[in-house]
Design a protein around this motif. Structure first.
Motif, mmCIF file in Angstrom:
data_model
loop_
_atom_site.group_PDB
_atom_site.id
_atom_site.type_symbol
_atom_site.label_atom_id
_atom_site.label_comp_id
_atom_site.label_asym_id
_atom_site.label_seq_id
_atom_site.Cartn_x
_atom_site.Cartn_y
_atom_site.Cartn_z
ATOM 1 N N ILE A 196 10.715 7.749 7.105
ATOM 2 C CA ILE A 196 10.879 6.305 6.912
ATOM 3 C C ILE A 196 10.822 6.001 5.419
ATOM 4 C CG2 ILE A 196 9.715 4.087 7.245
ATOM 5 C CD1 ILE A 196 9.698 4.525 10.020
ATOM 6 N N PRO A 197 11.853 5.327 4.897
ATOM 7 C CA PRO A 197 11.843 5.018 3.466
ATOM 8 C C PRO A 197 10.775 3.978 3.145
ATOM 9 C CG PRO A 197 13.790 4.080 4.551
ATOM 10 C CD PRO A 197 13.076 4.881 5.584
ATOM 11 N N ASP A 198 10.202 4.048 1.948
ATOM 12 C CA ASP A 198 9.133 3.152 1.494
ATOM 13 C C ASP A 198 8.000 3.061 2.532
ATOM 14 O OD1 ASP A 198 7.627 1.266 0.132
ATOM 15 O OD2 ASP A 198 8.791 -0.433 0.912
ATOM 16 N N PRO A 199 7.368 4.198 2.849
ATOM 17 C CA PRO A 199 6.359 4.206 3.919
ATOM 18 C C PRO A 199 5.183 3.274 3.667
ATOM 19 C CG PRO A 199 6.368 6.297 2.728
ATOM 20 C CD PRO A 199 7.566 5.544 2.257
ATOM 21 N N ALA A 200 4.697 3.202 2.440
ATOM 22 C CA ALA A 200 3.539 2.350 2.170
ATOM 23 C C ALA A 200 3.893 0.890 2.436
ATOM 24 C CB ALA A 200 3.070 2.546 0.732
ATOM 25 N N GLY A 201 5.088 0.486 2.042
ATOM 26 C CA GLY A 201 5.519 -0.891 2.245
ATOM 27 C C GLY A 201 5.713 -1.206 3.718
ATOM 28 N N ARG A 202 6.105 -0.207 4.488
ATOM 29 C CA ARG A 202 6.387 -0.409 5.908
ATOM 30 C C ARG A 202 5.146 -0.700 6.740
ATOM 31 N NH1 ARG A 202 11.009 -2.137 7.828
ATOM 32 N NH2 ARG A 202 12.523 -1.566 6.273
ATOM 33 N N LEU A 203 3.974 -0.317 6.234
ATOM 34 C CA LEU A 203 2.743 -0.488 7.010
ATOM 35 C C LEU A 203 2.518 -1.943 7.407
ATOM 36 C CD1 LEU A 203 0.234 1.873 5.167
ATOM 37 C CD2 LEU A 203 1.382 2.233 7.356
ATOM 38 N N THR A 204 2.976 -2.869 6.584
ATOM 39 C CA THR A 204 2.695 -4.281 6.864
ATOM 40 C C THR A 204 3.821 -4.956 7.634
ATOM 41 O OG1 THR A 204 3.628 -4.816 4.712
ATOM 42 C CG2 THR A 204 1.248 -4.590 4.832
ATOM 43 N N THR A 205 4.825 -4.197 8.070
ATOM 44 C CA THR A 205 5.907 -4.850 8.806
ATOM 45 C C THR A 205 5.639 -4.805 10.305
ATOM 46 O OG1 THR A 205 7.205 -2.829 8.939
ATOM 47 C CG2 THR A 205 7.667 -4.280 7.091
ATOM 48 N N TYR A 206 6.286 -5.707 11.013
ATOM 49 C CA TYR A 206 6.182 -5.784 12.468
ATOM 50 C C TYR A 206 7.376 -5.073 13.103
ATOM 51 C CZ TYR A 206 2.424 -9.084 11.918
ATOM 52 O OH TYR A 206 1.223 -9.661 11.608
ATOM 53 N N PRO A 207 7.206 -4.595 14.342
ATOM 54 C CA PRO A 207 8.310 -3.867 14.994
ATOM 55 C C PRO A 207 9.649 -4.601 14.975
ATOM 56 C CG PRO A 207 6.323 -3.630 16.288
ATOM 57 C CD PRO A 207 5.993 -4.568 15.157
ATOM 58 N N HIS A 208 9.633 -5.942 15.161
ATOM 59 C CA HIS A 208 10.922 -6.636 15.238
ATOM 60 C C HIS A 208 11.671 -6.627 13.917
ATOM 61 C CE1 HIS A 208 8.589 -10.028 13.542
ATOM 62 N NE2 HIS A 208 9.750 -10.369 13.022
ATOM 63 N N GLN A 209 10.979 -6.282 12.835
ATOM 64 C CA GLN A 209 11.638 -6.264 11.529
ATOM 65 C C GLN A 209 12.340 -4.938 11.266
ATOM 66 O OE1 GLN A 209 7.882 -7.373 9.629
ATOM 67 N NE2 GLN A 209 8.929 -9.126 8.722
ATOM 68 N N GLN A 266 14.304 3.185 13.597
ATOM 69 C CA GLN A 266 13.053 3.200 12.827
ATOM 70 C C GLN A 266 11.853 3.022 13.733
ATOM 71 O OE1 GLN A 266 13.650 0.366 9.623
ATOM 72 N NE2 GLN A 266 13.938 2.104 8.243
ATOM 73 N N CYS A 267 11.969 2.170 14.755
ATOM 74 C CA CYS A 267 10.870 1.997 15.704
ATOM 75 C C CYS A 267 10.593 3.330 16.404
ATOM 76 C CB CYS A 267 11.207 0.945 16.748
ATOM 77 S SG CYS A 267 11.078 -0.736 16.149
ATOM 78 N N GLN A 268 11.637 4.054 16.761
ATOM 79 C CA GLN A 268 11.410 5.334 17.423
ATOM 80 C C GLN A 268 10.728 6.311 16.460
ATOM 81 O OE1 GLN A 268 10.553 6.393 20.102
ATOM 82 N NE2 GLN A 268 12.379 6.723 21.344
ATOM 83 N N ARG A 269 11.060 6.248 15.180
ATOM 84 C CA ARG A 269 10.375 7.102 14.211
ATOM 85 C C ARG A 269 8.892 6.742 14.143
ATOM 86 N NH1 ARG A 269 13.973 9.805 10.473
ATOM 87 N NH2 ARG A 269 16.080 9.230 11.056
ATOM 88 N N VAL A 270 8.595 5.441 14.206
ATOM 89 C CA VAL A 270 7.191 5.023 14.181
ATOM 90 C C VAL A 270 6.466 5.539 15.433
ATOM 91 C CG1 VAL A 270 5.634 3.044 14.294
ATOM 92 C CG2 VAL A 270 7.588 2.991 12.745
ATOM 93 N N MET A 271 7.149 5.443 16.595
ATOM 94 C CA MET A 271 6.571 5.966 17.837
ATOM 95 C C MET A 271 6.265 7.452 17.700
ATOM 96 S SD MET A 271 5.963 3.986 20.308
ATOM 97 C CE MET A 271 5.785 5.220 21.605
#
Lengths: 281, 275
Positions: free
Chosen positions: A140-153, A158-163
């Motif tokens: 996932i690009p910009d992983p630190a920034g992604r921590l504060t995002t919600y699934p719908h964003q 990308q959601c499957q990568r988070v899963m």
């Protein structure tokens, strides 16, 4: 010793019309470092048997087995508390629809660190660092920034990568992927399958791929189990299954692939498969 | 076959207006000038991934949404629904079958009513005629007239998709827009529905605009193939040309990503894995 071993698993659901048998005497084993594909059409019981292993079936489901062991522990009699220590840590599962398997009300970071804090008892800070590491590992690009995002964003891929990140967070020894790419586009599917294969090789975990897609089986599996109406129809290593399928049902399934179409009409599975199931009984 | 285009699109553009108070007005160009033709009795496959504009195109072809600019000709008639309301006879010519038969059928409407409703709205047939035609159509798509009394939840996915196809055919359309008609179905059922679509095309002389992301299905059914990416047509041509010798990098990438059940490919993968 097999990592997961199941013998004669039967799962039935009480319905208004009596007991409905979803899984009818399945034997299964997966070793460390092995990729097993369970392939079958809807209603073949492929997901139900894995949900039974995870203990995720509704309470009214009747689960019986002669053997159901993970890493030497008997899953049939294990207390709920002990099971919760295994599930999500040593055995984890990812599902078909990544967007609905994440909680829409919490950030990605919260959902990832929750697993780490619960199972590994990491501190807030350590969990956050590990979460960044995991998101990096799943690409996932910009992983630190992604921590504060919600699934719908995020997109479905990308959601499957988070899963996947959350499923591998505690270095599981067995990962069960239930149709992990069915909801995704082909180019994204390719990325996710490559990612799962990479992780599997790198960590040496066992991987069970549940799918209806023969192409996905061909691209990922070591060994394949074909299931139909709650029964195991055929089991073979991936090469023999595709080159010399033993059972009529498997042959019919392969012939029904449009890419294998020889004439102007596709052969259909129906009649052949019913005959097959009749034989088993 | 002589060139007899039933559907012609020249430079179709579609903008969606979005944005919010905070971001200001934002225009998304979902189709950036799309041109193609569909000949009578043939199948044009429209291939692409989510967001490529294929569903936007389907909405324009079925006269649900207007194009922002560009020229659309259906059976020789110029169509621009933003300017002129299309007549009933024109609307009847194009029907659509959606991806998910669980969502596209009304759960509280009996199958028979779903079929006869089309005739009630579009023809002067009597109730008895409507019922007879519905029964005949159910048989035509491989169901039985008894299914008319059932509700959608009493049918399997494949049966429901047959109903959706039957419903689309009730008003004798010339063009069927098929929006991923088999991607929600099991492999064995998928084969049955694809065979059915082929038979119906031969029998009724239908023209198909077949939208799909599944290249093996496209290869099986299409005469011509149009590959879309980000609102543009990146490649189009006869099926064998596109599959045999893809020109555009995106098409090649799409082909490379498609999993193959080919034994040689499995052998190669296993060799890489043990290395």
């Amino acid at each position: 010793m097999a990592l997961l071993e199941i013998r004669n698993l039967r799962v039935a659901f009480p319905t208004a019309g009596g007991l409905m048998t979803a899984v009818d005497g399945i034997d299964l084993h997966v070793d460390q470092g092995e990729v097993l594909a369970i392939v079958g059409e809807s209603g073949s019981g492929k997901s139900v048997s894995m949900l039974a292993v995870m203990g995720l079936l509704p309470p009214e489901a009747r689960v019986e087995a002669d053997v159901m062991r993970f890493d030497g522990q008997d899953l049939r009699v294990i207390p709920a508390r002990a099971r919760r220590r295994i599930i999500g840590k040593d055995v984890s599962m990812i599902f078909q629809d990544p967007i609905s398997s994440l909680n829409p009300s919490f950030t990605v970071g919260f959902q990832l660190t929750e697993v780490l804090r619960h199972h590994l008892g990491l501190s807030r800070r350590a969990a956050r660092d590990r979460a960044v590491e995991l998101l990096t590992a799943v690409g996932i690009p910009d992983p630190a920034g992604r921590l504060t995002t919600y699934p719908h964003q995020m997109s479905g891929g990308q959601c499957q990568r988070v899963m996947i990140a959350s499923a591998i967070a505690c270095n599981p020894r067995l990962l069960i992927a239930d149709e992990p790419t069915t909801a995704l586009d082909v180019t994204i599917q390719k990325q996710i399958l490559d990612l799962l294969s990479d992780l599997q090789i790198r960590t040496g975990m066992g991987l069970i791929m549940i799918t209806h897609d023969m192409g996905v089986v061909a691209e990922t599996a070591d060994r394949v189990m074909v299931q139909y109406m709650g029964r195991k129809i055929e089991e073979a290593d991936v090469l023999s299954l595709f080159s010399t399928p033993a059972q009529p049902y498997t042959r019919a399934l392969l012939a029904a692939l449009p890419e294998n179409a020889t004439g102007t009409r596709l052969p259909t599975v129906g009649a052949m498969a019913k005959q097959e199931a009749g034989h088993g009984r | 076959m002589a060139a007899d285009p039933i559907l012609l699109a020249e430079n179709l553009v579609r903008d969606y207006h979005g944005g919010s108070l905070l971001t200001g007005r934002k225009v998304t160009r979902a189709l950036k000038g799309v041109s193609f033709r569909l000949d009578r009795g043939r199948t044009l496959a429209i291939v692409g991934e989510s967001g490529c504009g294929k569903s936007t195109l389907a909405r324009i072809l079925t006269m649900i949404d207007p194009q922002t600019s560009g020229r659309l000709t259906i059976a020789g008639e110029d169509v621009d629904i933003a300017r002129a309301r299309p007549g009933r006879s024109l609307r009847r010519k194009v029907q659509i079958v959606f991806q998910n038969p669980y969502a596209s059928l009304n759960p509280r409407q009996k199958i028979g009513d779903a079929l006869t409703e089309q005739l009630y709205l579009n023809t002067d047939d009597s109730a008895a005629q409507r019922r007879d035609k519905a029964a005949a159509m159910l048989e035509r798509v491989g169901l039985s007239p008894d299914h008319a009394r059932r509700f959608p939840h009493m049918l399997s996915g494949g049966q429901r998709q047959r109903v959706a196809i039957a419903r689309a055919l009730m008003v004798r359309p010339e063009i069927l827009v098929l929006d991923e008609p088999v991607s929600a179905l099991d492999l064995s059922v998928q084969a049955q529905v694809l065979n059915l679509l082929r038979d119906l095309q031969d029998e009724l002389g239908l023209s198909y605009a077949f939208i799909s992301h599944d290249l093996s299905v496209v290869r099986y059914l299409a005469d011509t193939v149009m590959v879309m990416n980000a609102g543009e047509v990146v490649e189009s041509g006869p099926r064998d040309a596109v599959f045999g010798d893809p020109q555009h990098a995106y098409t090649r990438r799409l082909f490379a990503a498609t999993p193959s059940a080919d034994v040689a490919a499995i052998r190669a993968r296993l060799a890489r894995r043990s290395a």
